[in-house]
Motif scaffolding. Structure first.
Motif, mmCIF file in Angstrom:
data_model
loop_
_atom_site.group_PDB
_atom_site.id
_atom_site.type_symbol
_atom_site.label_atom_id
_atom_site.label_comp_id
_atom_site.label_asym_id
_atom_site.label_seq_id
_atom_site.Cartn_x
_atom_site.Cartn_y
_atom_site.Cartn_z
ATOM 1 N N GLN A 185 0.828 -1.209 0.000
ATOM 2 C CA GLN A 185 0.000 0.000 0.000
ATOM 3 C C GLN A 185 0.861 1.257 0.000
ATOM 4 O O GLN A 185 0.586 2.221 -0.730
ATOM 5 N N TYR A 233 3.994 1.437 -1.010
ATOM 6 C CA TYR A 233 4.702 1.508 -2.285
ATOM 7 C C TYR A 233 3.816 2.187 -3.337
ATOM 8 O O TYR A 233 4.276 3.065 -4.079
ATOM 9 N N GLN A 234 2.559 1.792 -3.390
ATOM 10 C CA GLN A 234 1.630 2.395 -4.345
ATOM 11 C C GLN A 234 1.491 3.894 -4.106
ATOM 12 O O GLN A 234 1.465 4.686 -5.057
ATOM 13 N N GLU A 256 2.424 6.759 -6.837
ATOM 14 C CA GLU A 256 1.409 7.739 -7.240
ATOM 15 C C GLU A 256 1.954 9.155 -7.069
ATOM 16 O O GLU A 256 1.781 10.019 -7.937
ATOM 17 N N HIS A 271 -1.272 -7.391 -6.265
ATOM 18 C CA HIS A 271 -1.708 -5.999 -6.350
ATOM 19 C C HIS A 271 -1.402 -5.375 -7.719
ATOM 20 O O HIS A 271 -1.551 -4.172 -7.900
ATOM 21 N N LEU A 288 1.510 -5.166 -9.111
ATOM 22 C CA LEU A 288 2.740 -4.393 -8.995
ATOM 23 C C LEU A 288 3.977 -5.199 -9.395
ATOM 24 O O LEU A 288 5.092 -4.862 -9.002
#
Length: 428
Positions: free
Chosen positions: A151, A153-154, A158, A214, A216
């Motif tokens: 989470q 990392y995302q 972003e 995810h 990723l």
């Protein structure tokens, strides 16, 4: 733009690494950037989540403030910003662990976004701590740690995608579920356990699986290191030196993951030979923090002793006494870390390896004291025999004409003695 750290690391087939200097002290950063300028070599400076966060941390700085702080020093030192790498350490819900998962992770996402937006390009994702809603009686599962890490990392990527300066280096990431306590352990009276190879493998495979789930999978190439405990630590008066035999199984397991390296925390006070062995064994990122300000404090104490010999008492800065007074007046940064009799605690306030006095060096009263100390000594000529007594290493350089005999230059050189050990270790 490819990250310079990624270029330097090249996985664990490499024979050189990098030192990670975790500090917010201006004198230390000045010394580091002078070194970078002189040698035209990149320097990695890190801030931790409790030092620097969206609420200011204990330094009072947000991530952008810290970036501006370091760059401003670099500009003053004449050090190119291209030589400065900024890292964020223990980024995650560390300072929000008393909140529930939903609340803590939302704040952690704001934190990591702020670091990326401020130009930090090395991000340690640390989700290893239990949160208020976690079961207190069970160990935090690796899958939970990895999902929270994904989470964050995302959120980082972003934030990177939103940055206007598209030439900015893409951040790289460090993961790891077995993370030493920031700043050193409070007590280390028994041996330190080396991370089990099976636990390292479990961390990597779990993270890879979660990244896949995810969407990723492509992002895995941005993961360059895993934090492990290679068996090094320090306490008030103890140092556990690296034992490569005890770390053999762990280090051998790294060979199955050629794109990854190990990051070692709490490597402070290791000998340069032990640091070199760590790099040779795949621990290519060596974190150091308290040892830097410990050496700074030693240098300031030495200058204070010289001052006592040369300056009338009424004009003395009295740094040693003032430091202790400030720490006693505001004990929150050491009271839970130093134990024993009153005499033992007083000794620890001055000399502990954990160096809790580093939290006080930016205090305005102490800043003025340091300024006065420097002025007092620069208004006279420090006799070489006194310099030999209290700062013999610096004396050797002064008498050879390699170092100016002025207070700040002597302090810089003392700090760089620590830096030289790490630079020796990480150079191939």
């Amino acid at each position: 733009m490819e990250n310079i750290l990624k270029q330097m690391m090249k996985g664990n087939n490499n024979d050189c690494g990098i030192a990670s200097y975790c500090t917010a002290n201006a004198l230390v950063i000045e010394a580091l950037l002078l070194y970078a300028k002189k040698n035209q070599t990149p320097v990695l400076i890190e801030a931790t989540a409790n030092q620097v966060n969206q609420y200011g941390g204990y330094t009072g700085m947000t991530p952008q403030d810290f970036t501006d702080f370091v760059y401003r020093i670099g500009d003053q030192m004449g050090c190119s910003r291209n030589l400065i790498i900024l890292g964020g350490d223990h980024l995650g819900p560390l300072t929000f662990k008393d909140l529930s998962e939903d609340e803590a992770m939302e704040k952690a996402k704001v934190l990591v976004r702020a670091y990326v937006k401020a130009g930090f390009t090395k991000i340690h994702l640390d989700t290893s701590m239990k949160l208020a809603s976690d079961n207190k009686d069970k160990e935090l599962p690796t899958i939970t740690i990895a999902k929270r890490g994904a989470q964050l990392y995302q959120a980082c990527m972003e934030a990177f995608g939103e940055m206007e300066e598209k030439h900015t280096q893409r951040p790289v990431f460090i993961i790891g579920s077995e993370v030493p306590i920031p700043g050193g352990a409070t007590e280390v009276e028994e041996g330190i356990s080396v991370t089990k190879a099976a636990d390292f493998i479990d961390t990597v495979e779990t993270y890879k699986s979660v990244f896949q789930e995810h969407g990723l999978a492509d992002g895995w190439e941005n993961i360059i290191a895993v934090v492990v405990q290679p068996g090094v630590e320090f306490g008030d008066s103890q140092v556990f030196l690296y034992n490569r035999e005890e770390a053999t199984s762990l280090c051998n397991s790294l060979k199955d993951y050629p794109t990854l390296v190990f990051e070692g925390h709490s490597t402070d006070y290791q000998t340069k030979e032990k640091l070199k062995e760590m790099v040779e064994d795949g621990i290519l990122i060596l974190k150091v923090g308290p040892a830097l300000t410990f050496r700074l404090r030693e240098a300031l104490f030495s200058l204070s002793m010289i001052e006592k010999e040369l300056v009338p008492e009424q004009k003395q800065a009295k740094f040693i006494e003032t430091l202790d007074e400030v720490m006693v007046e505001d004990p929150k940064n050491w009271i839970d870390h130093y134990h024993g009799t009153q005499e033992e605690i007083a000794l620890a306030r001055k000399y502990s390896y954990s160096d809790r006095c580093r939290y006080y060096l930016s205090n305005p009263r102490l800043q003025e004291t340091i300024h006065t100390l420097f002025e007092n000594l620069d208004s006279i000529s420090i006799p070489l025999n006194l310099l030999h007594q209290y700062m013999p290493s610096q004396y050797d350089k002064v008498i050879r004409g390699e170092l100016l005999n002025c207070a700040k230059e002597l302090v810089y050189d003392a700090i760089l003695e620590v830096v030289s050990d790490y630079e020796y270790a990480v150079k191939g």
